[in-house]
Design a protein around this motif. Structure first.
Motif, PDB file in Angstrom:
ATOM      1  N   THR A  56      44.577  30.981  53.979  1.00  0.00           N
ATOM      2  CA  THR A  56      43.563  32.029  53.813  1.00  0.00           C
ATOM      3  C   THR A  56      42.408  31.611  52.914  1.00  0.00           C
ATOM      4  OG1 THR A  56      44.739  32.948  51.897  1.00  0.00           O
ATOM      5  CG2 THR A  56      45.292  33.864  54.068  1.00  0.00           C
ATOM      6  N   GLY A  57      42.629  30.575  52.109  1.00  0.00           N
ATOM      7  CA  GLY A  57      41.594  30.177  51.156  1.00  0.00           C
ATOM      8  C   GLY A  57      41.589  31.032  49.902  1.00  0.00           C
ATOM      9  N   ILE A  58      42.518  32.002  49.814  1.00  0.00           N
ATOM     10  CA  ILE A  58      42.623  32.821  48.598  1.00  0.00           C
ATOM     11  C   ILE A  58      43.362  31.995  47.550  1.00  0.00           C
ATOM     12  CG2 ILE A  58      43.588  34.939  47.595  1.00  0.00           C
ATOM     13  CD1 ILE A  58      43.525  36.093  50.506  1.00  0.00           C
ATOM     14  N   PRO A  59      42.766  31.823  46.353  1.00  0.00           N
ATOM     15  CA  PRO A  59      43.427  30.979  45.344  1.00  0.00           C
ATOM     16  C   PRO A  59      44.841  31.472  45.031  1.00  0.00           C
ATOM     17  CG  PRO A  59      41.201  31.516  44.663  1.00  0.00           C
ATOM     18  CD  PRO A  59      41.477  32.326  45.893  1.00  0.00           C
ATOM     19  N   GLU A  60      45.745  30.521  44.778  1.00  0.00           N
ATOM     20  CA  GLU A  60      47.122  30.869  44.432  1.00  0.00           C
ATOM     21  C   GLU A  60      47.165  31.846  43.269  1.00  0.00           C
ATOM     22  OE1 GLU A  60      50.437  28.027  43.800  1.00  0.00           O
ATOM     23  OE2 GLU A  60      49.121  26.632  44.883  1.00  0.00           O
ATOM     24  N   ALA A  61      46.273  31.665  42.292  1.00  0.00           N
ATOM     25  CA  ALA A  61      46.270  32.537  41.116  1.00  0.00           C
ATOM     26  C   ALA A  61      46.000  33.982  41.511  1.00  0.00           C
ATOM     27  CB  ALA A  61      45.227  32.061  40.107  1.00  0.00           C
ATOM     28  N   ASN A  62      45.110  34.168  42.498  1.00  0.00           N
ATOM     29  CA  ASN A  62      44.812  35.533  42.947  1.00  0.00           C
ATOM     30  C   ASN A  62      46.019  36.146  43.649  1.00  0.00           C
ATOM     31  OD1 ASN A  62      42.303  34.716  42.097  1.00  0.00           O
ATOM     32  ND2 ASN A  62      41.215  35.646  43.824  1.00  0.00           N
ATOM     33  N   ILE A  63      46.727  35.350  44.419  1.00  0.00           N
ATOM     34  CA  ILE A  63      47.909  35.863  45.105  1.00  0.00           C
ATOM     35  C   ILE A  63      48.974  36.239  44.081  1.00  0.00           C
ATOM     36  CG2 ILE A  63      49.799  35.249  46.674  1.00  0.00           C
ATOM     37  CD1 ILE A  63      47.739  33.566  48.245  1.00  0.00           C
ATOM     38  N   TYR A  64      49.118  35.399  43.065  1.00  0.00           N
ATOM     39  CA  TYR A  64      50.087  35.706  42.009  1.00  0.00           C
ATOM     40  C   TYR A  64      49.700  37.004  41.292  1.00  0.00           C
ATOM     41  CZ  TYR A  64      53.024  35.205  37.875  1.00  0.00           C
ATOM     42  OH  TYR A  64      53.942  35.437  36.883  1.00  0.00           O
ATOM     43  N   SER A  65      48.407  37.123  40.997  1.00  0.00           N
ATOM     44  CA  SER A  65      47.903  38.328  40.329  1.00  0.00           C
ATOM     45  C   SER A  65      48.200  39.557  41.179  1.00  0.00           C
ATOM     46  CB  SER A  65      46.392  38.156  40.116  1.00  0.00           C
ATOM     47  OG  SER A  65      45.776  39.393  39.879  1.00  0.00           O
ATOM     48  N   PHE A  66      48.003  39.423  42.463  1.00  0.00           N
ATOM     49  CA  PHE A  66      48.202  40.532  43.411  1.00  0.00           C
ATOM     50  C   PHE A  66      49.675  40.936  43.481  1.00  0.00           C
ATOM     51  CE2 PHE A  66      48.610  42.339  47.711  1.00  0.00           C
ATOM     52  CZ  PHE A  66      47.484  43.156  47.797  1.00  0.00           C
ATOM     53  N   ILE A  67      50.548  39.957  43.718  1.00  0.00           N
ATOM     54  CA  ILE A  67      51.956  40.327  43.940  1.00  0.00           C
ATOM     55  C   ILE A  67      52.649  40.784  42.661  1.00  0.00           C
ATOM     56  CG2 ILE A  67      52.267  38.909  46.010  1.00  0.00           C
ATOM     57  CD1 ILE A  67      53.582  36.797  44.396  1.00  0.00           C
ATOM     58  N   THR A  68      52.155  40.347  41.520  1.00  0.00           N
ATOM     59  CA  THR A  68      52.794  40.815  40.289  1.00  0.00           C
ATOM     60  C   THR A  68      52.258  42.181  39.856  1.00  0.00           C
ATOM     61  OG1 THR A  68      51.226  39.499  39.016  1.00  0.00           O
ATOM     62  CG2 THR A  68      53.409  38.545  39.414  1.00  0.00           C
ATOM     63  N   PHE A  69      51.209  42.656  40.500  1.00  0.00           N
ATOM     64  CA  PHE A  69      50.700  44.001  40.215  1.00  0.00           C
ATOM     65  C   PHE A  69      51.505  45.053  40.970  1.00  0.00           C
ATOM     66  CE2 PHE A  69      47.983  47.680  40.954  1.00  0.00           C
ATOM     67  CZ  PHE A  69      47.482  47.933  39.688  1.00  0.00           C
ATOM     68  N   TYR A  70      51.842  44.759  42.220  1.00  0.00           N
ATOM     69  CA  TYR A  70      52.476  45.753  43.091  1.00  0.00           C
ATOM     70  C   TYR A  70      54.004  45.638  43.018  1.00  0.00           C
ATOM     71  CZ  TYR A  70      47.788  46.452  44.866  1.00  0.00           C
ATOM     72  OH  TYR A  70      46.447  46.738  44.965  1.00  0.00           O
ATOM     73  N   ALA A  71      54.629  46.811  42.786  1.00  0.00           N
ATOM     74  CA  ALA A  71      56.068  46.836  42.493  1.00  0.00           C
ATOM     75  C   ALA A  71      56.939  46.337  43.639  1.00  0.00           C
ATOM     76  CB  ALA A  71      56.477  48.267  42.124  1.00  0.00           C
ATOM     77  N   MET A  72      56.409  46.372  44.859  1.00  0.00           N
ATOM     78  CA  MET A  72      57.276  46.075  45.994  1.00  0.00           C
ATOM     79  C   MET A  72      57.381  44.581  46.304  1.00  0.00           C
ATOM     80  SD  MET A  72      58.502  48.915  46.495  1.00  0.00           S
ATOM     81  CE  MET A  72      58.123  50.599  45.974  1.00  0.00           C
ATOM     82  N   PHE A  73      56.656  43.772  45.545  1.00  0.00           N
ATOM     83  CA  PHE A  73      56.783  42.317  45.711  1.00  0.00           C
ATOM     84  C   PHE A  73      57.657  41.737  44.611  1.00  0.00           C
ATOM     85  CE2 PHE A  73      52.603  43.149  47.706  1.00  0.00           C
ATOM     86  CZ  PHE A  73      52.864  42.637  48.958  1.00  0.00           C
ATOM     87  N   SER A  74      58.201  40.570  44.913  1.00  0.00           N
ATOM     88  CA  SER A  74      58.960  39.846  43.899  1.00  0.00           C
ATOM     89  C   SER A  74      58.582  38.376  43.990  1.00  0.00           C
ATOM     90  CB  SER A  74      60.462  40.012  44.163  1.00  0.00           C
ATOM     91  OG  SER A  74      61.193  39.183  43.294  1.00  0.00           O
ATOM     92  N   THR A  75      58.576  37.714  42.861  1.00  0.00           N
ATOM     93  CA  THR A  75      58.348  36.266  42.897  1.00  0.00           C
ATOM     94  C   THR A  75      59.675  35.513  42.954  1.00  0.00           C
ATOM     95  OG1 THR A  75      58.275  36.233  40.491  1.00  0.00           O
ATOM     96  CG2 THR A  75      56.164  36.377  41.626  1.00  0.00           C
ATOM     97  N   LYS A  76      60.763  36.227  42.715  1.00  0.00           N
ATOM     98  CA  LYS A  76      62.100  35.603  42.755  1.00  0.00           C
ATOM     99  C   LYS A  76      62.847  36.079  43.980  1.00  0.00           C
ATOM    100  CE  LYS A  76      62.715  34.867  37.840  1.00  0.00           C
ATOM    101  NZ  LYS A  76      61.643  35.710  37.248  1.00  0.00           N
ATOM    102  N   PRO A  77      63.573  35.174  44.648  1.00  0.00           N
ATOM    103  CA  PRO A  77      64.312  35.559  45.851  1.00  0.00           C
ATOM    104  C   PRO A  77      65.233  36.751  45.588  1.00  0.00           C
ATOM    105  CG  PRO A  77      64.330  33.184  45.601  1.00  0.00           C
ATOM    106  CD  PRO A  77      63.707  33.740  44.355  1.00  0.00           C
TER     107      PRO A  77
END
Lengths: 165, 418
Positions: A56-77
């Motif tokens: 997508t060309g969206i920086p990894e940092a932005n994706i991390y920022s996004f998923i750690t904001f919204y409760a329904m995502f997790s960075t851990k399996p």
């Protein structure tokens, strides 16, 4: 195995294909990440985020920022089934704590943990909008209402047996 | 008590997967009529109807539309706020699941009125089972010519996308919701500029609640005077109330505004089950006032609620019986707000956490009289200084219980002294 995301044992070409479907559509980032999460052990770990970022060309940092904001995502399996137990007031006043305790006792884990067989992850969540049929929980995208400690345990057993789609 | 079903007029009366059945009920006739009218006349009709936002803020809908109408732009948007996250609210879920086409129709009329060709429905994550209902209804409407290009053979074109939330309460705040649609963290924007001038992607944007939009087709069909015949002087129409908590008949019910709260609780809700007594009621959702059992004779409209120290909000009535501990409920609510504060502004990020700490301290029996003053002062600071409605409203359970259940606080402090 060069197409394998090492941390997530998911085929990166599948992830890339999902991301490519909505490339250049910023309003679809949520959908991309939810679809990816469904095939990536209910999580977006860094190597998975890197694939989405590459397409997508969206920086990894932005994706991390996004998923750690919204409760329904997790960075851990997480487990195959994410059990979200509502603890907001309308559930709370009709016995949600007892339901949550029964589920935790039955699965032998605390909220935030995953069963050793990788089947269930238990989470507390905020209001899921089933206030007139509480106590209520979500298991992945399915909802269950008017629960008692016993019916909640029965439900977990049904999931263990694979009897719930 | 007989319900007055204006918003819920079609729920249960047609199969949401059949646009034909909806059409047979008179569906899309409001849109058809609107397309024969001048857009300015539609806005005047909606203004005259007195329709106000049903998401909690009760802003006049026609006025909101007129801002967007009056702002020149190459692109405008209609956004439906279906991020129904306020604890004790689930009426929009019932509306969308049962009558998705009236929502689509209301959005299309709004689009025609303000000159927007694109719409979004921002659906909360917690309603994934509503997503296919909305998406297939949109597809069916498009295939039947009620969305897409040249609707009813006119020059008007309009289409709708559904996007999902990610499980963040703050995204119910309109500018946070816009940020979220744009693929960003859902943090509220500084206002002004307001969305009517600079909204989604910087373009003029109408943001309306589900229930608000579903009122629109019948207002166009039946007229403002008809609509004003329901409700009270400054608060016309009906409200879809969510009754939850310790009630015999929990559920979603629609009554004209001005209905008596006590009647809603005892006649409609059937009172508390198991012979329990009512201890209190939280009105207006998790961020609403908690009132005691002596305060129930309230006319349920925005101004009367405010005057009586209650909250109208999105029509939420959460009853709790005498098996509950008021401070435990307040602690539960403050845990919610401490978790859901987005962290962008200090009064809300720090304030909710400190309120929670103080409530826990008092519950534990370590509280002092000075803590009650601190609760009050901190609450007022948050209400005055928070960036968005979250931090402005979240101290309400604290300040309302300090007033309406003061003895509970005093007893907890007294207990700690002994």
């Amino acid at each position: 195995m060069q197409n394998q995301c090492s941390a997530s044992s998911v085929d990166s070409t599948q992830i890339a294909a999902i991301a490519a479907r909505y490339k250049n559509e910023s309003d679809q980032l949520m959908r991309i990440l939810f679809d990816v999460q469904k095939i990536a052990s209910n999580a977006i770990p860094r190597d998975v985020a890197a694939v989405v970022s590459g397409v997508t060309g969206i920086p990894e940092a932005n994706i991390y920022s996004f998923i750690t904001f919204y409760a329904m995502f997790s960075t851990k399996p997480r487990g195959k089934y994410v059990v979200r137990m509502c603890k907001s007031a309308p559930c709370h006043v009709v016995g949600a704590a007892e339901v949550a305790a029964a589920i935790g006792d039955f699965l032998g884990i605390a909220p935030g943990q995953t069963t050793s067989d990788g089947l269930f992850t238990l989470e507390f969540c905020e209001c899921i909008g089933l206030c007139d049929t509480s106590p209520a929980i979500m298991v992945n995208d399915s909802v269950y209402t008017d629960l008692t400690p016993q019916s909640a345990v029965d439900l977990m057993q049904a999931y263990q047996r694979g009897g719930v789609k | 008590m007989q319900e007055t079903r204006i918003v819920l007029r079609n729920v249960g009366k047609y199969n949401p997967a059949s646009v034909g059945e909806f059409r047979a009920l008179g569906g899309y006739s409001g849109l058809q009529k609107a397309l024969s009218l001048d857009p300015a006349a539609i806005i005047e009709e909606v203004k005259a109807s007195g329709l106000r936002g049903r998401g909690g803020a009760a802003f006049p809908t026609g006025t909101k539309w007129s801002f967007v109408y009056g702002t020149a732009a190459d692109q405008k948007y209609i956004v439906c706020n279906a991020d129904e996250g306020e604890p004790a609210t689930n009426k929009d879920r019932v509306i969308m699941a049962g009558d998705p086409h009236s929502l689509i129709e209301g959005m299309a009329i709004a689009g025609y009125a303000v000159g927007a060709s694109e719409g979004y429905i921002y659906l909360r994550f917690e309603y994934p089972y509503i997503m296919p209902v909305l998406e297939s209804a949109i597809n069916d409407a498009r295939n039947a010519g009620f969305l897409g290009k040249h609707i009813f053979g006119s020059d008007f074109s309009f289409d709708i996308k559904v996007v999902s939330g990610g499980g963040a309460y703050v995204c119910g705040e309109e500018t946070a919701l816009l940020e979220s649609i744009e693929g960003k963290r859902g943090e509220p924007r500084y206002k002004p500029p307001y969305p009517g001038v600079s909204g989604l992607y910087g373009k003029p944007t109408v943001i309306n609640n589900v229930e608000t939009l579903v009122n629109v087709p019948v207002i166009i069909n039946n007229g403002a005077a008809w609509y004003r015949s329901f409700g009270v002087e400054d608060c016309s129409g009906t409200k879809v109330f969510t009754l939850s908590g310790n009630l015999v008949n929990r559920g979603v019910y629609e009554f004209p505004k001005g209905v008596n709260l006590r009647d809603l609780i005892f006649e409609v809700g059937g009172g508390c089950p198991n012979g329990r007594k009512l201890l209190g009621v939280q009105t207006g959702g998790g961020s609403g006032s908690i009132i005691n059992g002596d305060m129930l004779d309230i006319s349920m409209d925005v101004e009367s609620c405010e005057a009586a120290g209650a909250t109208f909000g999105a029509g939420d009535i959460m009853v709790f019986d005498d098996s509950n501990d008021v401070l435990e409920i307040v602690e539960n609510l403050m845990e919610f707000f401490a978790h859901e504060s987005c962290g962008k502004c200090t009064p809300c990020r720090e304030g909710n956490y400190r309120l929670l700490q103080l409530i826990r301290k008092i519950r534990k029996g370590s509280g002092t009289m000075a803590d009650l003053d601190t609760l009050q002062e901190l609450s007022e600071t948050m209400m005055d200084c928070s960036l968005c409605g979250l931090g402005q409203a979240s101290p309400t359970p604290v300040v309302s219980t300090l007033k309406n259940f003061r003895n509970v606080y005093l007893e907890a402090i007294e207990r700690g002294r002994n």
